[in-house]
Write a protein that holds these residues in place. Structure first.
Motif, mmCIF file in Angstrom:
data_model
loop_
_atom_site.group_PDB
_atom_site.id
_atom_site.type_symbol
_atom_site.label_atom_id
_atom_site.label_comp_id
_atom_site.label_asym_id
_atom_site.label_seq_id
_atom_site.Cartn_x
_atom_site.Cartn_y
_atom_site.Cartn_z
ATOM 1 N N ASP A 150 0.900 -1.153 0.000
ATOM 2 C CA ASP A 150 0.000 0.000 0.000
ATOM 3 C C ASP A 150 0.938 1.202 0.000
ATOM 4 O O ASP A 150 1.672 1.429 0.958
ATOM 5 C CB ASP A 150 -0.885 -0.005 1.257
ATOM 6 C CG ASP A 150 -1.827 1.186 1.314
ATOM 7 O OD1 ASP A 150 -1.465 2.269 0.803
ATOM 8 O OD2 ASP A 150 -2.917 1.061 1.898
ATOM 9 N N PHE A 151 0.935 1.963 -1.078
ATOM 10 C CA PHE A 151 1.958 2.997 -1.245
ATOM 11 C C PHE A 151 1.788 4.163 -0.285
ATOM 12 O O PHE A 151 2.718 4.957 -0.103
ATOM 13 C CB PHE A 151 2.004 3.469 -2.701
ATOM 14 C CG PHE A 151 2.223 2.333 -3.676
ATOM 15 C CD1 PHE A 151 3.156 1.347 -3.406
ATOM 16 C CD2 PHE A 151 1.474 2.239 -4.833
ATOM 17 C CE1 PHE A 151 3.354 0.288 -4.289
ATOM 18 C CE2 PHE A 151 1.661 1.189 -5.724
ATOM 19 C CZ PHE A 151 2.608 0.209 -5.445
ATOM 20 N N THR A 152 0.615 4.294 0.320
ATOM 21 C CA THR A 152 0.487 5.284 1.395
ATOM 22 C C THR A 152 1.262 4.801 2.625
ATOM 23 O O THR A 152 1.872 5.603 3.337
ATOM 24 C CB THR A 152 -0.980 5.532 1.751
ATOM 25 O OG1 THR A 152 -1.616 4.304 2.117
ATOM 26 C CG2 THR A 152 -1.719 6.136 0.566
ATOM 27 N N ASP A 191 1.031 5.795 -6.818
ATOM 28 C CA ASP A 191 -0.300 5.489 -6.304
ATOM 29 C C ASP A 191 -1.386 6.002 -7.250
ATOM 30 O O ASP A 191 -2.358 5.301 -7.541
ATOM 31 C CB ASP A 191 -0.445 6.120 -4.919
ATOM 32 C CG ASP A 191 -1.796 5.857 -4.291
ATOM 33 O OD1 ASP A 191 -2.209 4.675 -4.230
ATOM 34 O OD2 ASP A 191 -2.450 6.816 -3.848
ATOM 35 N N ARG A 195 -4.176 3.956 -9.396
ATOM 36 C CA ARG A 195 -5.605 4.245 -9.228
ATOM 37 C C ARG A 195 -6.283 4.456 -10.580
ATOM 38 O O ARG A 195 -7.352 3.913 -10.844
ATOM 39 C CB ARG A 195 -5.784 5.479 -8.336
ATOM 40 C CG ARG A 195 -7.226 5.776 -7.979
ATOM 41 C CD ARG A 195 -7.320 6.890 -6.955
ATOM 42 N NE ARG A 195 -6.689 6.505 -5.705
ATOM 43 C CZ ARG A 195 -7.211 5.676 -4.806
ATOM 44 N NH1 ARG A 195 -8.403 5.128 -5.043
ATOM 45 N NH2 ARG A 195 -6.585 5.392 -3.699
ATOM 46 N N ARG A 220 -6.172 -1.542 -1.515
ATOM 47 C CA ARG A 220 -5.993 -0.138 -1.874
ATOM 48 C C ARG A 220 -6.780 0.223 -3.133
ATOM 49 O O ARG A 220 -7.343 1.321 -3.230
ATOM 50 C CB ARG A 220 -4.499 0.150 -2.071
ATOM 51 C CG ARG A 220 -4.159 1.567 -2.527
ATOM 52 C CD ARG A 220 -4.426 2.576 -1.451
ATOM 53 N NE ARG A 220 -4.067 3.922 -1.882
ATOM 54 C CZ ARG A 220 -4.448 5.024 -1.245
ATOM 55 N NH1 ARG A 220 -5.178 4.950 -0.145
ATOM 56 N NH2 ARG A 220 -4.090 6.207 -1.702
#
Length: 317
Positions: A150-152, A191, A195, A220
């Motif tokens: 999860d790149f966050t 990210d 998306r 994600r």
């Protein structure tokens, strides 16, 4: 683990004292911080943040599976000589605490890169409903350790590493924080590309013939994720699970299934033979091959390849 304990009993007395002296002598050379990072994601993040202000090395050899790694005496020695020891999280590296004990307190700063990250329960990404189907046996295994996908979370890990470097080397604080900001921007861009790139696809099911590694990525981006077996890469799929996955491929008309880097592809190959599906690669970035490391492969580049593979397999427009 018993072997680790035996090693620690000896090394706690010898390494913490003798090797610390050697480390102090080495520090007079380059004058840079010495950072040891356990596996590829945190190694990559630490290098990006440190720039030329620190010497960053990776503890696990290239190609080594971190889930089943057992530290050697020389690994504990390396950590004892470092200024910072960076590990991913206690679920990925349950042996990290034992290494720290063996290395001795001294001046070593220990950095848990997951401190600001948000965990998912092991298996929570499967079926995208937050519940395990009962066949993976995740119930007692705690949290999913693959949080960098999860790149966050990856951005939070970068910030944690930057904060630790800045605290240990305040003279270069501005450099570390600037490098962290630049790398966070790359992760934010990645990210956004995921998306938008995965927004319109013919299917949203990622069927993976490997261990449960991509739950964070699926969660994600609203994908349904099915893996053949549990979080541990040493696990084996049951015949019932294989039959279920074969049935699912046929029922949903899936044209592609996924395998993962540096692990035996036999499970994916079995499903492919039974269904006629094609096999594509996903890279979890736990580890990289020595040849790739020598070529300077990056986390961002590996994730870009994953995006291309997902778009192909999910038939995204």
């Amino acid at each position: 683990m018993r072997r680790i304990v035996a090693i620690l009993l000896v090394l706690t007395l010898t390494v913490a004292v003798g090797c610390r002296k050697t480390a102090d002598q080495d520090a007079g050379g380059s004058g840079k911080l010495r950072v040891v990072a356990t596996i590829f994601p945190v190694y990559e993040f630490a290098r990006a943040v440190a720039g030329d202000k620190a010497e960053v090395t990776m503890l696990l050899p290239p190609g080594m599976e971190p889930h089943s790694f057992e530290p050697r005496p020389e690994d504990i020695v390396r950590v004892s000589r470092a200024d910072l020891f960076v590990y991913t999280n206690r679920y990925m590296e349950p042996w990290a605490g034992e290494i720290v004990k063996g290395a001795g307190k001294g001046n070593l700063s220990v950095v848990d890169a997951s401190r600001r990250a948000k965990f998912l329960k092991a298996g929570a990404g499967e079926n995208h409903d937050g519940h395990d189907d009962g066949e993976h046996g995740h119930g007692g295994e705690g949290m999913d350790p693959h949080l960098w996908l999860d790149f966050t979370n990856a951005q939070r890990m970068v910030d944690t590493i930057a904060g630790a470097l800045a605290e240990r080397d305040p003279a270069n604080r501005a450099v570390y924080l600037a490098n962290a900001a630049a790398y966070r921007a790359k992760l934010a861009d990645l990210d956004e590309r995921y998306r938008t790139g995965l927004a319109t696809c013919a299917t949203r099911t990622v069927l993976h013939g490997g261990h449960f590694a991509f739950g964070y990525l699926a969660n994600r981006y609203g994908l349904r994720y099915e893996s053949a077996y549990a979080v541990s890469a040493d696990a084996e799929p049951t015949p019932a699970k294989l039959a279920k996955l074969v049935k699912q491929v046929r029922a949903e008309g899936l044209t592609h299934i996924y395998t993962e880097e540096l692990l035996d592809p036999r499970t994916a190959e079995t499903i492919a033979r039974e269904t006629g599906a094609s096999i594509l690669m996903l890279h979890g970035a736990h580890t990289v091959a020595k040849a790739d490391l020598d070529k300077g492969v990056t986390f961002i580049a590996l994730m870009e390849k994953n995006l291309a593979s997902l778009r192909e397999g999910l038939q995204c427009r």
